[in-house]
Design a protein around this motif. Structure first.
Motif, mmCIF file in Angstrom:
data_model
loop_
_atom_site.group_PDB
_atom_site.id
_atom_site.type_symbol
_atom_site.label_atom_id
_atom_site.label_comp_id
_atom_site.label_asym_id
_atom_site.label_seq_id
_atom_site.Cartn_x
_atom_site.Cartn_y
_atom_site.Cartn_z
ATOM 1 N N LEU A 120 -7.198 -20.851 7.313
ATOM 2 C CA LEU A 120 -6.200 -20.150 8.040
ATOM 3 C C LEU A 120 -5.986 -21.882 9.061
ATOM 4 N N TYR A 121 -5.959 -21.709 9.827
ATOM 5 C CA TYR A 121 -5.875 -23.162 10.322
ATOM 6 C C TYR A 121 -4.738 -23.784 10.021
ATOM 7 N N TYR A 122 -5.190 -24.904 8.527
ATOM 8 C CA TYR A 122 -4.032 -25.337 8.061
ATOM 9 C C TYR A 122 -2.871 -24.545 7.649
ATOM 10 N N LEU A 123 -2.823 -23.668 7.186
ATOM 11 C CA LEU A 123 -1.591 -22.915 8.202
ATOM 12 C C LEU A 123 -0.712 -23.119 9.164
ATOM 13 N N GLN A 124 -1.789 -22.979 9.958
ATOM 14 C CA GLN A 124 -0.805 -23.522 11.563
ATOM 15 C C GLN A 124 -0.121 -24.620 12.037
ATOM 16 N N ARG A 125 -0.436 -25.531 11.364
ATOM 17 C CA ARG A 125 -0.039 -26.639 11.625
ATOM 18 C C ARG A 125 0.486 -27.360 10.754
ATOM 19 N N TYR A 126 -0.504 -27.099 9.487
ATOM 20 C CA TYR A 126 0.562 -28.018 8.369
ATOM 21 C C TYR A 126 -0.418 -29.179 8.304
ATOM 22 N N ASN A 127 -1.544 -29.505 9.119
ATOM 23 C CA ASN A 127 -2.515 -30.473 9.474
ATOM 24 C C ASN A 127 -4.064 -30.387 8.930
#
Length: 285
Positions: A89-96
């Motif tokens: 979920l966090y990855y899809l927020q910034r793609y980082n």
């Protein structure tokens, strides 16, 4: 009654997902999956009652969870634990991936950078990210074709959509100093004398080329990258047509040219879009 039917009764009575999962000894994702597949719906009265029900206070430090990027009914996946799902979920927020790992697990940047690469190579993580992206696209109501249509609009745009061009003809005059002249400037009075063209014997003339910005209500601003006023004149920068064309040509089928002539870009692009729509319709069907 089955375990799932008992769980439904508890859900409709206002019980939380985690409490239902603990009561029946199943995973939290299983309860959510039951709710989604069977379309359980609480009535408004039950929701209000549930919202105002006080839970027992504890001294346990609240868990850090990912921000609400998607609806509560996340895709069911029993292969990943809660922290792995939070990482997605966090990855899809910034793609980082490094930032996402730090948010989900904590730790130093160096450790997060190393572990994030392994996380992204995990088949379960990749599968779950694919499911989440699919769900996000449904929530955004956007498809690849919508984006291609945006590029098609850019590729076929023209500066004349924004600016108006016209030419005005003016008679030519000399400026002659005359203390009794009707006009005055910093150098004194003056008058205008017609400038005669020696070849025709008539008053000479010149052309003035004017560029003006169209009324804002008549402009499609979506194709304008920037607009500014420079020395009283409007300077307009349109979106990059060449970039839009290249993106479309990379995506669309190659135009068929049988007679050796140059096929117009618009026909090639719109023909390609028709093929894409037809392909998508067949896939949907």
């Amino acid at each position: 009654m089955s375990k799932m039917e008992d769980a439904k009764a508890d859900y409709l009575a206002g019980m939380k997902y985690k409490d239902i999962a603990a009561k029946y000894g199943v995973a939290l994702s299983t309860v959510k999956s039951w709710k989604t597949r069977n379309k359980w719906q609480r009535n408004n009265a039950t929701k209000k009652k549930s919202m105002h029900t006080k839970s027992k206070s504890t001294r346990t430090k609240p868990k850090k969870v990912a921000p609400s990027l998607l609806p509560p009914e996340l895709p069911d996946n029993d292969e990943l634990n809660d922290k792995q799902k939070a990482f997605c979920l966090y990855y899809l927020q910034r793609y980082n991936a490094t930032w996402a790992y730090q948010r989900a697990y904590g730790g130093s940047y160096e450790k997060a950078h190393s572990n994030a690469a392994r996380m992204m190579a995990n088949d379960g993580i990749k599968k779950y990210l694919t499911e989440l992206k699919k769900q996000q696209s449904q929530d955004l109501y956007a498809t690849a074709n919508d984006i291609l249509l945006r590029y098609l609009n850019q590729a076929t745009s023209n500066v004349t959509d924004v600016l108006s061009f016209r030419t005005e003809k003016h008679l030519a005059y000399y400026k002659v100093r005359d203390k009794n002249g009707p006009y005055e400037d910093g150098g004194g009075n003056f008058r205008y004398v017609p400038k005669i063209d020696p070849e025709t014997g008539e008053q000479a003339y010149y052309y003035e080329h004017l560029i003006t910005l169209k009324d804002s209500k008549d402009i499609d601003t979506s194709n304008i990258k920037s607009i500014r006023i420079d020395k009283g004149e409007a300077v307009v920068e349109m979106e990059d047509r060449q970039k839009a064309m290249q993106i479309l040509l990379d995506r669309l089928p190659k135009p068929e040219v049988n007679d050796g002539s140059t096929t117009s870009l618009l026909n090639a692009l719109t023909g390609g879009m028709a093929k894409i729509w037809s392909k998508d319709d067949n896939e949907d069907g």
